[in-house]
Design an enzyme around this catalytic site. Sequence first.
Site, short mmCIF file in Angstrom:
data_model
loop_
_atom_site.label_atom_id
_atom_site.label_comp_id
_atom_site.label_asym_id
_atom_site.label_seq_id
_atom_site.Cartn_x
_atom_site.Cartn_y
_atom_site.Cartn_z
N HIS A 119 6.84 12.58 3.56
CA HIS A 119 5.55 13.00 2.99
C HIS A 119 4.79 13.77 4.06
O HIS A 119 3.93 13.24 4.75
CB HIS A 119 4.77 11.78 2.50
CG HIS A 119 3.62 12.12 1.59
ND1 HIS A 119 3.40 11.49 0.38
CD2 HIS A 119 2.63 13.03 1.69
CE1 HIS A 119 2.33 11.99 -0.21
NE2 HIS A 119 1.83 12.92 0.57
N GLU A 164 6.18 17.09 -2.35
CA GLU A 164 5.65 18.45 -2.47
C GLU A 164 6.43 19.43 -1.58
O GLU A 164 5.85 20.13 -0.73
CB GLU A 164 4.15 18.50 -2.18
CG GLU A 164 3.36 17.72 -3.22
CD GLU A 164 1.85 17.95 -3.18
OE1 GLU A 164 1.34 18.51 -2.19
OE2 GLU A 164 1.18 17.58 -4.17
C1 BGC Z 1 -0.50 15.28 -1.27
C2 BGC Z 1 -1.39 14.16 -0.77
C3 BGC Z 1 -2.82 14.66 -0.67
C4 BGC Z 1 -3.28 15.02 -2.06
C5 BGC Z 1 -4.71 15.50 -2.14
C6 BGC Z 1 -1.13 16.16 -2.31
O1 BGC Z 1 -1.04 17.48 -1.85
O2 BGC Z 1 0.76 14.80 -1.63
O3 BGC Z 1 -0.89 13.73 0.46
O4 BGC Z 1 -3.66 13.73 -0.07
O5 BGC Z 1 -2.46 16.02 -2.61
O6 BGC Z 1 -4.92 16.63 -1.35
#
Ligand code: BGC
Length: 406
Positions: A119, A164
């Site tokens: 992550h 992501e």
């Molecule tokens: C991510 C999280 C992040 C969230 C809000 C996503 O891009 O997986 O780690 O905190 O969105 O920004």
Amino acid sequence: MTEKGVANVQTPEGFLWGAATAAHQIEGGNVSSDFWRAERAPRSIFAEVSGDACDSYHRYREDVALLAAAGLNTYRFGVEWARIEPEEGWVSQAALDHYRRVAETCHEHGVAPMVTLHHFTSPAWFARRGGWTSDGAAERFAEHVARVASHLGDLVEWYCTINESNVLAVIQASGVAPLGTGTEGPSSGGRDDAPMAWVSADVGVMADAHRRAVDAIRSVSNRAHVGWTLALVDLQSVEGGEEQCARIRRETQLDWLAVSADDDFVGVQTYTRNVIGPDGLVPPPRERRMQTGWEVYPEALEHTVALAAATARVPVVVTENGMATDDDDARIAYTDDALRGVGRCLVDGIDVRGYLHWTLLDNFEWMAGYSKTFGLVEVDRTTFARRPKPSLAWLGALARQRSLPT
Ligand code: BGC
């Protein structure tokens, strides 16, 4: 599409109702990771350092207990590679054991653990050797994944390989940064003296690492559900923006969703929409923005779940969805609308297997530091005391009903 408000729909047997977190954002003291060093580098792009975060490395029992007591049945958490392999080739048995205890704690509370293997953060050594595009990177990652899966395999059925994987592609193609960074997010991450591996914008590079990780998990577990998760902004165009919108959709979504076609599920992570016009992104109206500046547009989730299912043709799990706000009523209203969209997807016959809210705890929101609050639970920054917000009980009550409004 099903019309709004016409029916209630039963969630399928085994539907995952839960909340998600990421190791670096909540554990604290992730000193061997690339992000830890980048946060401290001169001219750091981070608003503040992660430091002790929510101290969840020690307080995970409390976190899982809160989630379970509310009525949720799934906890998505990260396993930190930088803790398990802080130096290349040296594996910490104690760190592996720690994550085993987290998974065991989930089971003690009747909660299914879902593990994220990467992550955003990587061991600093991995970033220093050039990150995902360096020789042997995918193999190194697959070795890590194999280790984790062998150690946790009897306890974990749900795995997200890479969180992501497309996030850098999104930033590069659309100039819009998730992570609350505005639009000047790092192009490849970090300064030269403290590089961040993060992800590569190249779908082929990330797909190769993902495939090897999937194989590594499947070779030790035949009951695992494995997929990766994608940042899926709902892309819409207004007159003059159609071509650019189609290009961004292809480069940041369709090409990546195609990779999921061979997986057990695809993780959909949606917060907002982007409207593309002839001059690029149309800024959302000020009165409709969340703390990150993104438009409050919960309908986005219905659209991205439908797109993901139609493109990847595999089951969908919503692995993240939520709102950065200090107004918990607004969070509930947003989530209610988003869930109605999921309900309509179920009515339309889309195979949605779960909804995991982002996030359980107010936490370290990457470059934006602790200023953005997505959590169902507030965390005191000095004592680490947890204070559940009404939204946690609200979401848990919906989970107990096992049905969704549309
Ligand atoms: C991510 C999280 C992040 C969230 C809000 C996503 O891009 O997986 O780690 O905190 O969105 O920004």
